[in-house]
Design a protein around this motif. Sequence first.
Motif, PDB file in Angstrom:
ATOM      1  N   MET A 159       1.302  15.202   5.304  1.00  0.00           N
ATOM      2  CA  MET A 159       1.159  15.080   3.617  1.00  0.00           C
ATOM      3  C   MET A 159       2.750  14.940   3.006  1.00  0.00           C
ATOM      4  O   MET A 159       2.855  14.701   2.057  1.00  0.00           O
ATOM      5  CB  MET A 159       0.788  16.558   3.406  1.00  0.00           C
ATOM      6  CG  MET A 159       0.759  16.795   1.895  1.00  0.00           C
ATOM      7  SD  MET A 159      -0.539  17.745   1.408  1.00  0.00           S
ATOM      8  CE  MET A 159      -0.102  18.139  -0.469  1.00  0.00           C
ATOM      9  N   LEU A 160       3.676  15.325   3.614  1.00  0.00           N
ATOM     10  CA  LEU A 160       5.132  15.308   3.322  1.00  0.00           C
ATOM     11  C   LEU A 160       5.583  13.822   3.221  1.00  0.00           C
ATOM     12  O   LEU A 160       5.860  13.421   2.431  1.00  0.00           O
ATOM     13  CB  LEU A 160       6.031  16.189   4.408  1.00  0.00           C
ATOM     14  CG  LEU A 160       7.431  16.176   4.085  1.00  0.00           C
ATOM     15  CD1 LEU A 160       7.709  16.741   2.733  1.00  0.00           C
ATOM     16  CD2 LEU A 160       8.222  16.588   5.179  1.00  0.00           C
ATOM     17  N   LEU A 161       4.970  13.237   4.396  1.00  0.00           N
ATOM     18  CA  LEU A 161       5.249  11.658   4.456  1.00  0.00           C
ATOM     19  C   LEU A 161       4.829  11.007   3.261  1.00  0.00           C
ATOM     20  O   LEU A 161       5.221  10.065   2.596  1.00  0.00           O
ATOM     21  CB  LEU A 161       4.670  11.027   5.759  1.00  0.00           C
ATOM     22  CG  LEU A 161       5.633  11.383   6.846  1.00  0.00           C
ATOM     23  CD1 LEU A 161       5.130  10.780   8.106  1.00  0.00           C
ATOM     24  CD2 LEU A 161       7.317  11.094   6.909  1.00  0.00           C
ATOM     25  N   ALA A 162       3.540  11.383   2.798  1.00  0.00           N
ATOM     26  CA  ALA A 162       2.850  10.679   1.599  1.00  0.00           C
ATOM     27  C   ALA A 162       3.574  11.208   0.241  1.00  0.00           C
ATOM     28  O   ALA A 162       3.673  10.296  -0.496  1.00  0.00           O
ATOM     29  CB  ALA A 162       1.398  11.428   1.343  1.00  0.00           C
ATOM     30  N   LEU A 163       3.793  12.378   0.208  1.00  0.00           N
ATOM     31  CA  LEU A 163       5.025  12.776  -0.994  1.00  0.00           C
ATOM     32  C   LEU A 163       6.171  11.831  -1.038  1.00  0.00           C
ATOM     33  O   LEU A 163       6.496  11.492  -2.101  1.00  0.00           O
ATOM     34  CB  LEU A 163       5.137  14.324  -0.867  1.00  0.00           C
ATOM     35  CG  LEU A 163       4.041  15.109  -1.288  1.00  0.00           C
ATOM     36  CD1 LEU A 163       4.099  16.487  -1.022  1.00  0.00           C
ATOM     37  CD2 LEU A 163       3.468  14.802  -2.647  1.00  0.00           C
ATOM     38  N   ILE A 164       6.658  11.696   0.240  1.00  0.00           N
ATOM     39  CA  ILE A 164       8.012  10.985   0.196  1.00  0.00           C
ATOM     40  C   ILE A 164       7.703   9.409  -0.236  1.00  0.00           C
ATOM     41  O   ILE A 164       8.426   8.854  -0.993  1.00  0.00           O
ATOM     42  CB  ILE A 164       8.656  11.102   1.648  1.00  0.00           C
ATOM     43  CG1 ILE A 164       9.233  12.450   1.966  1.00  0.00           C
ATOM     44  CG2 ILE A 164       9.903   9.908   1.679  1.00  0.00           C
ATOM     45  CD1 ILE A 164       9.778  12.711   3.287  1.00  0.00           C
TER      46      ILE A 164
END
Length: 88
Positions: A1-6
């Motif tokens: 999820m963090l990579l998607a937000l980045i």
Amino acid sequence: MLLALIAASGTVGEWNNWILFTHGVSFGAKDPQFHMDDGFFIFKLPFLSFLVSWFLVSLVVILIITAIFHYLNGGSGPSGSRPGSSRR
């Protein structure tokens, strides 16, 4: 999820370029050097250059993450023997 937000953080400001890309019109005048309609440079080129840069950055990030996980799983590294590994 963090990579998607980045990944999404860099694309948030591209809605205007997407709207121009999908609704661009021809100006009827051609560029003398590249022989393309001037509307391409106004409407299409900004979004296409964004896509190329986004895919390049994505490729580099995926390559780095893959290399890190490959190293952590023992796929590469120092050639010395490790406990629990057998040589054939």
